[in-house]
Design a protein around this motif. Sequence first.
Motif, PDB file in Angstrom:
ATOM      1  N   SER A  42       0.834  -1.186   0.000  1.00  0.00           N
ATOM      2  CA  SER A  42       0.000   0.000   0.000  1.00  0.00           C
ATOM      3  C   SER A  42       0.876   1.246   0.000  1.00  0.00           C
ATOM      4  O   SER A  42       1.875   1.301   0.704  1.00  0.00           O
ATOM      5  CB  SER A  42      -0.884  -0.048   1.245  1.00  0.00           C
ATOM      6  OG  SER A  42      -1.649   1.100   1.310  1.00  0.00           O
ATOM      7  N   ASP A  43       0.488   2.230  -0.811  1.00  0.00           N
ATOM      8  CA  ASP A  43       1.285   3.465  -0.883  1.00  0.00           C
ATOM      9  C   ASP A  43       0.444   4.527  -1.592  1.00  0.00           C
ATOM     10  O   ASP A  43      -0.715   4.274  -1.942  1.00  0.00           O
ATOM     11  CB  ASP A  43       2.608   3.198  -1.639  1.00  0.00           C
ATOM     12  CG  ASP A  43       3.751   4.090  -1.140  1.00  0.00           C
ATOM     13  OD1 ASP A  43       3.625   5.329  -1.249  1.00  0.00           O
ATOM     14  OD2 ASP A  43       4.750   3.557  -0.637  1.00  0.00           O
ATOM     15  N   LEU A  44       1.044   5.691  -1.820  1.00  0.00           N
ATOM     16  CA  LEU A  44       0.338   6.820  -2.410  1.00  0.00           C
ATOM     17  C   LEU A  44       0.029   6.642  -3.894  1.00  0.00           C
ATOM     18  O   LEU A  44      -1.008   7.095  -4.372  1.00  0.00           O
ATOM     19  CB  LEU A  44       1.206   8.084  -2.279  1.00  0.00           C
ATOM     20  CG  LEU A  44       1.327   8.716  -0.898  1.00  0.00           C
ATOM     21  CD1 LEU A  44       2.373   9.829  -0.939  1.00  0.00           C
ATOM     22  CD2 LEU A  44      -0.012   9.261  -0.442  1.00  0.00           C
ATOM     23  N   ALA A 158       9.315  17.783  13.789  1.00  0.00           N
ATOM     24  CA  ALA A 158       8.071  17.058  13.491  1.00  0.00           C
ATOM     25  C   ALA A 158       8.313  15.544  13.506  1.00  0.00           C
ATOM     26  O   ALA A 158       7.494  14.776  14.021  1.00  0.00           O
ATOM     27  CB  ALA A 158       7.523  17.487  12.135  1.00  0.00           C
ATOM     28  N   TYR A 159       9.431  15.131  12.919  1.00  0.00           N
ATOM     29  CA  TYR A 159       9.764  13.698  12.864  1.00  0.00           C
ATOM     30  C   TYR A 159       9.929  13.154  14.284  1.00  0.00           C
ATOM     31  O   TYR A 159       9.383  12.105  14.629  1.00  0.00           O
ATOM     32  CB  TYR A 159      11.057  13.532  12.059  1.00  0.00           C
ATOM     33  CG  TYR A 159      11.374  12.119  11.631  1.00  0.00           C
ATOM     34  CD1 TYR A 159      10.700  11.511  10.573  1.00  0.00           C
ATOM     35  CD2 TYR A 159      12.385  11.395  12.261  1.00  0.00           C
ATOM     36  CE1 TYR A 159      11.012  10.223  10.164  1.00  0.00           C
ATOM     37  CE2 TYR A 159      12.700  10.106  11.861  1.00  0.00           C
ATOM     38  CZ  TYR A 159      12.019   9.525  10.812  1.00  0.00           C
ATOM     39  OH  TYR A 159      12.335   8.241  10.420  1.00  0.00           O
ATOM     40  N   ASN A 160      10.663  13.892  15.134  1.00  0.00           N
ATOM     41  CA  ASN A 160      10.862  13.465  16.527  1.00  0.00           C
ATOM     42  C   ASN A 160       9.543  13.406  17.282  1.00  0.00           C
ATOM     43  O   ASN A 160       9.293  12.453  18.026  1.00  0.00           O
ATOM     44  CB  ASN A 160      11.812  14.417  17.254  1.00  0.00           C
ATOM     45  CG  ASN A 160      13.263  13.963  17.197  1.00  0.00           C
ATOM     46  OD1 ASN A 160      13.822  13.563  18.215  1.00  0.00           O
ATOM     47  ND2 ASN A 160      13.857  13.976  16.026  1.00  0.00           N
ATOM     48  N   TYR A 191      20.227   4.436  11.650  1.00  0.00           N
ATOM     49  CA  TYR A 191      20.397   4.832  10.247  1.00  0.00           C
ATOM     50  C   TYR A 191      20.533   3.618   9.330  1.00  0.00           C
ATOM     51  O   TYR A 191      21.454   2.827   9.456  1.00  0.00           O
ATOM     52  CB  TYR A 191      21.648   5.689  10.093  1.00  0.00           C
ATOM     53  CG  TYR A 191      21.536   7.046  10.745  1.00  0.00           C
ATOM     54  CD1 TYR A 191      20.983   8.117  10.037  1.00  0.00           C
ATOM     55  CD2 TYR A 191      21.980   7.261  12.045  1.00  0.00           C
ATOM     56  CE1 TYR A 191      20.879   9.373  10.625  1.00  0.00           C
ATOM     57  CE2 TYR A 191      21.879   8.513  12.634  1.00  0.00           C
ATOM     58  CZ  TYR A 191      21.330   9.560  11.920  1.00  0.00           C
ATOM     59  OH  TYR A 191      21.234  10.798  12.496  1.00  0.00           O
ATOM     60  N   ILE A 192      19.591   3.511   8.380  1.00  0.00           N
ATOM     61  CA  ILE A 192      19.609   2.404   7.416  1.00  0.00           C
ATOM     62  C   ILE A 192      19.927   2.986   6.041  1.00  0.00           C
ATOM     63  O   ILE A 192      19.550   4.121   5.742  1.00  0.00           O
ATOM     64  CB  ILE A 192      18.224   1.723   7.351  1.00  0.00           C
ATOM     65  CG1 ILE A 192      17.689   1.460   8.759  1.00  0.00           C
ATOM     66  CG2 ILE A 192      18.275   0.430   6.563  1.00  0.00           C
ATOM     67  CD1 ILE A 192      16.197   1.369   8.806  1.00  0.00           C
ATOM     68  N   ALA A 193      20.568   2.200   5.207  1.00  0.00           N
ATOM     69  CA  ALA A 193      20.894   2.680   3.862  1.00  0.00           C
ATOM     70  C   ALA A 193      19.671   2.617   2.954  1.00  0.00           C
ATOM     71  O   ALA A 193      19.494   1.683   2.180  1.00  0.00           O
ATOM     72  CB  ALA A 193      22.031   1.855   3.286  1.00  0.00           C
ATOM     73  N   THR A 194      18.771   3.588   3.055  1.00  0.00           N
ATOM     74  CA  THR A 194      17.585   3.681   2.200  1.00  0.00           C
ATOM     75  C   THR A 194      17.551   5.066   1.554  1.00  0.00           C
ATOM     76  O   THR A 194      18.272   5.961   2.002  1.00  0.00           O
ATOM     77  CB  THR A 194      16.297   3.509   3.023  1.00  0.00           C
ATOM     78  OG1 THR A 194      16.292   4.539   4.016  1.00  0.00           O
ATOM     79  CG2 THR A 194      16.196   2.155   3.684  1.00  0.00           C
ATOM     80  N   PRO A 195      16.692   5.269   0.526  1.00  0.00           N
ATOM     81  CA  PRO A 195      16.634   6.585  -0.122  1.00  0.00           C
ATOM     82  C   PRO A 195      16.405   7.726   0.881  1.00  0.00           C
ATOM     83  O   PRO A 195      17.029   8.786   0.781  1.00  0.00           O
ATOM     84  CB  PRO A 195      15.436   6.466  -1.075  1.00  0.00           C
ATOM     85  CG  PRO A 195      15.301   5.007  -1.342  1.00  0.00           C
ATOM     86  CD  PRO A 195      15.791   4.293  -0.122  1.00  0.00           C
TER      87      PRO A 195
HETATM   88  P1  NAD Z   1      10.991   5.609   1.887  1.00  0.00           P
HETATM   89  O1  NAD Z   1      10.850   7.049   1.543  1.00  0.00           O
HETATM   90  O2  NAD Z   1      11.775   4.720   0.999  1.00  0.00           O
HETATM   91  O3  NAD Z   1       9.550   4.954   2.070  1.00  0.00           O
HETATM   92  C1  NAD Z   1       8.488   5.630   2.681  1.00  0.00           C
HETATM   93  C2  NAD Z   1       7.229   5.351   1.880  1.00  0.00           C
HETATM   94  O4  NAD Z   1       6.122   5.995   2.527  1.00  0.00           O
HETATM   95  C3  NAD Z   1       7.304   5.889   0.447  1.00  0.00           C
HETATM   96  O5  NAD Z   1       7.056   4.843  -0.486  1.00  0.00           O
HETATM   97  C4  NAD Z   1       6.214   6.951   0.419  1.00  0.00           C
HETATM   98  O6  NAD Z   1       5.538   7.071  -0.835  1.00  0.00           O
HETATM   99  C5  NAD Z   1       5.273   6.463   1.503  1.00  0.00           C
HETATM  100  N1  NAD Z   1       4.393   7.529   1.967  1.00  0.00           N
HETATM  101  C6  NAD Z   1       4.697   8.819   2.246  1.00  0.00           C
HETATM  102  N2  NAD Z   1       3.584   9.495   2.589  1.00  0.00           N
HETATM  103  C7  NAD Z   1       2.554   8.611   2.533  1.00  0.00           C
HETATM  104  C8  NAD Z   1       1.155   8.706   2.754  1.00  0.00           C
HETATM  105  N3  NAD Z   1       0.573   9.872   3.103  1.00  0.00           N
HETATM  106  N4  NAD Z   1       0.409   7.591   2.618  1.00  0.00           N
HETATM  107  C9  NAD Z   1       0.968   6.404   2.245  1.00  0.00           C
HETATM  108  N5  NAD Z   1       2.280   6.265   2.001  1.00  0.00           N
HETATM  109  C10 NAD Z   1       3.057   7.365   2.143  1.00  0.00           C
HETATM  110  O7  NAD Z   1      11.569   5.577   3.394  1.00  0.00           O
HETATM  111  P2  NAD Z   1      12.065   4.372   4.331  1.00  0.00           P
HETATM  112  O8  NAD Z   1      13.428   4.703   4.747  1.00  0.00           O
HETATM  113  O9  NAD Z   1      11.766   3.057   3.727  1.00  0.00           O
HETATM  114  O10 NAD Z   1      11.134   4.624   5.608  1.00  0.00           O
HETATM  115  C11 NAD Z   1      10.128   3.739   6.032  1.00  0.00           C
HETATM  116  C12 NAD Z   1       9.858   3.981   7.519  1.00  0.00           C
HETATM  117  O11 NAD Z   1      11.031   3.686   8.281  1.00  0.00           O
HETATM  118  C13 NAD Z   1       9.499   5.423   7.852  1.00  0.00           C
HETATM  119  O12 NAD Z   1       8.474   5.437   8.824  1.00  0.00           O
HETATM  120  C14 NAD Z   1      10.791   5.977   8.428  1.00  0.00           C
HETATM  121  O13 NAD Z   1      10.550   7.035   9.314  1.00  0.00           O
HETATM  122  C15 NAD Z   1      11.326   4.760   9.162  1.00  0.00           C
HETATM  123  N6  NAD Z   1      12.755   4.784   9.457  1.00  0.00           N
HETATM  124  C16 NAD Z   1      13.679   4.850   8.452  1.00  0.00           C
HETATM  125  C17 NAD Z   1      15.019   4.856   8.776  1.00  0.00           C
HETATM  126  C18 NAD Z   1      16.060   4.871   7.737  1.00  0.00           C
HETATM  127  O14 NAD Z   1      17.244   4.879   8.090  1.00  0.00           O
HETATM  128  N7  NAD Z   1      15.722   4.861   6.459  1.00  0.00           N
HETATM  129  C19 NAD Z   1      15.421   4.780  10.105  1.00  0.00           C
HETATM  130  C20 NAD Z   1      14.450   4.716  11.103  1.00  0.00           C
HETATM  131  C21 NAD Z   1      13.120   4.700  10.748  1.00  0.00           C
END
Ligand code: NAD
Length: 264
Positions: A42-44, A158-160, A191-195
Amino acid sequence: MEHSHNIIDVKDKVVIITGSASGIGLNIAKKFLDHGAKVVLSDLNAGSLHQKVKELKSPNVMSIKADVTEEEEIEDLILKTKKHFGRVDIFINNAGIQHVAPIEDFSTETFDKMIAVMLRATFLTTKHVFPIMKEQQWGRIINIASINGLVGFAGKVAYNAAKHGIIGITKVAALECATEGITVNAICPGYIATPLVLNQFDDLAKSRNVSVDKVLNEVLYPLIPQKTLIDIEDISSLVLFTSSSCAKHITGTNLVIDAGYTAQ
Ligand code: NAD
């Protein structure tokens, strides 16, 4: 009493993952599919969801577009899943967005949006999935929080706030379903290696006119005891474990996976 000794026993469980067209959510989806679960992405954006479903080539995956800031879309996501697969066993609140600015420059509109995507959505999904899980007398709700839910980071008001709040919702929700075979937990990755993370370090590198590697070595790694970004597969494995029946007494807590960050 459940007597399973198979650690990973999610076969045929029905899993909904928000924000799962990319990053952590998509990785979690693949992990569940590998272990025989039925997964709703599920996503946008419906287009990118269809693309991912095609790529996954599994009869056990479907997609439902849902903006988690819209209550009707959340209800629709849950009802359509129940209609298609007959149950909703595991709900993973993963959708998230990031914005970094000092408080006095932080737009109020952006603040409200981020609270809606992460905190309000976690409340709404729990509200609408609880009746189904309580009727089943089985469920797992897993909220992807962050180390930003445990300690403060300058620039991420906001994130915090959202991630700290998610940990609060997690505790309340766990208490309200404690005798119903349902657990509710938060996962707090570092910190994870994601976009989402790499974009932040790209921006920082550009603003300093240096390479991303230099920023990682000089800015990030000195803060991380294990001196590394976290493997996304390990996050998904923790989610999988938390969903299993041997995690049945883990509830109302936050599971931290941060390479030692918050131990300091
Ligand atoms: P990402 O940007 O790759 O994925 C986030 C997804 O959420 C995107 O596909 C985006 O389209 C979707 N999204 C945004 N707004 C939305 C909405 N209104 N409705 C439905 N979907 C929506 O990021 P990610 O790194 O995979 O993050 C996933 C989760 O992990 C997040 O909650 C993030 O805060 C958390 N997180 C990430 C890290 C990290 O290092 N990447 C660390 C800690 C926590």
